[in-house]
Write a protein that holds these residues in place. Structure first.
Motif, PDB file in Angstrom:
ATOM      1  N   ARG A 100       0.860  -1.282  -0.043  1.00  0.00           N
ATOM      2  CA  ARG A 100      -0.037  -0.059   0.221  1.00  0.00           C
ATOM      3  C   ARG A 100       0.931   1.059   0.021  1.00  0.00           C
ATOM      4  O   ARG A 100       1.670   1.509   0.941  1.00  0.00           O
ATOM      5  CB  ARG A 100      -1.095  -0.040   1.143  1.00  0.00           C
ATOM      6  N   GLN A 138      -1.175  -6.093   5.826  1.00  0.00           N
ATOM      7  CA  GLN A 138      -2.230  -7.366   5.782  1.00  0.00           C
ATOM      8  C   GLN A 138      -3.653  -6.906   5.288  1.00  0.00           C
ATOM      9  O   GLN A 138      -4.154  -5.852   5.637  1.00  0.00           O
ATOM     10  CB  GLN A 138      -2.230  -7.970   7.087  1.00  0.00           C
ATOM     11  N   GLN A 139      -4.054  -7.702   4.309  1.00  0.00           N
ATOM     12  CA  GLN A 139      -5.370  -7.604   3.659  1.00  0.00           C
ATOM     13  C   GLN A 139      -6.049  -8.899   3.659  1.00  0.00           C
ATOM     14  O   GLN A 139      -5.927  -9.763   2.722  1.00  0.00           O
ATOM     15  CB  GLN A 139      -5.243  -6.805   2.529  1.00  0.00           C
TER      16      GLN A 139
END
Length: 199
Positions: A100, A138-139
């Motif tokens: 990101r 983290q996704q």
């Protein structure tokens, strides 16, 4: 002329003493030769007494003129049973990481000078410089498959190596050997090179 008393005995004594002086070295030489003959002279080293070293038969593996080879791993016997252990897997989850990025702006300083000495002037100004600031976050999660038990192929032999006491011996083999064993009848002679003993 008459010899004085005792003179006739002194002359033989002188001869005897002379004879002893002459015989002494010869006798010593004879005794020394006899002593050396009895003890024996130092023997020269023979080839048979040479120590075992590099290049000798004991070191090179020669036996009766032939080179010994490592033992053969091939086994033979009578085909008994076969076994196929299937591959076992399990599903797990792990964090799903993504990159990101955020666009940020920073000020960049610039300077410019003109003139010399007291007339020297310096001009300063700033500009905006944009850049990306990225990091892993983290996704959610993602699933994956892990191997709990690999597939194995095994063959059981009786009368291994012609020894009737060696029955029911399992060997892990390649899949090709396993398929070959499935195509022959039980009790048929079979030879192969196992991966390891046991199953």
């Amino acid at each position: 002329m008459t010899n004085p008393p005792g003179l006739g005995q002194s002359i033989p004594s002188a001869k005897t003493s002379t004879a002893r002086i002459r015989v002494g070295p010869a006798l010593a030489a004879v005794l020394l030769a006899a002593l050396l003959s009895a003890c024996g002279s130092p023997a020269a080293p023979s080839d048979s007494a040479a120590p075992v070293g590099a290049g000798s038969p004991a070191d090179s593996g020669l036996r009766d003129g032939t080179v010994s080879s490592p033992p053969d791993r091939t086994v033979s016997g009578l085909r008994d049973d076969v076994r196929h252990i299937t591959r076992k897997t399990a599903t797990g989850t792990r964090p799903r990481m993504v990159e990101r990025c955020t666009t940020r702006v920073r000020k960049v300083k610039h300077t410019s000078s003109t003139g010399k000495g007291r007339t020297r002037k310096t001009r300063t100004w700033y500009t905006d410089d944009s850049y990306k600031d990225c990091k892993k976050v983290q996704q959610g999660t993602r699933s994956y498959t892990r191997v709990v038990r690999p597939a194995r192929w095994c063959v059981e032999l009786d009368n291994v190596g012609g020894n009737s006491a060696k029955d029911d011996v399992w060997y892990e083999v390649e899949s090709a050997v396993y398929h070959k064993a499935t195509q022959i009848e039980e009790g048929s002679k079979l030879s192969f090179t196992p991966l390891r003993r046991g199953c």
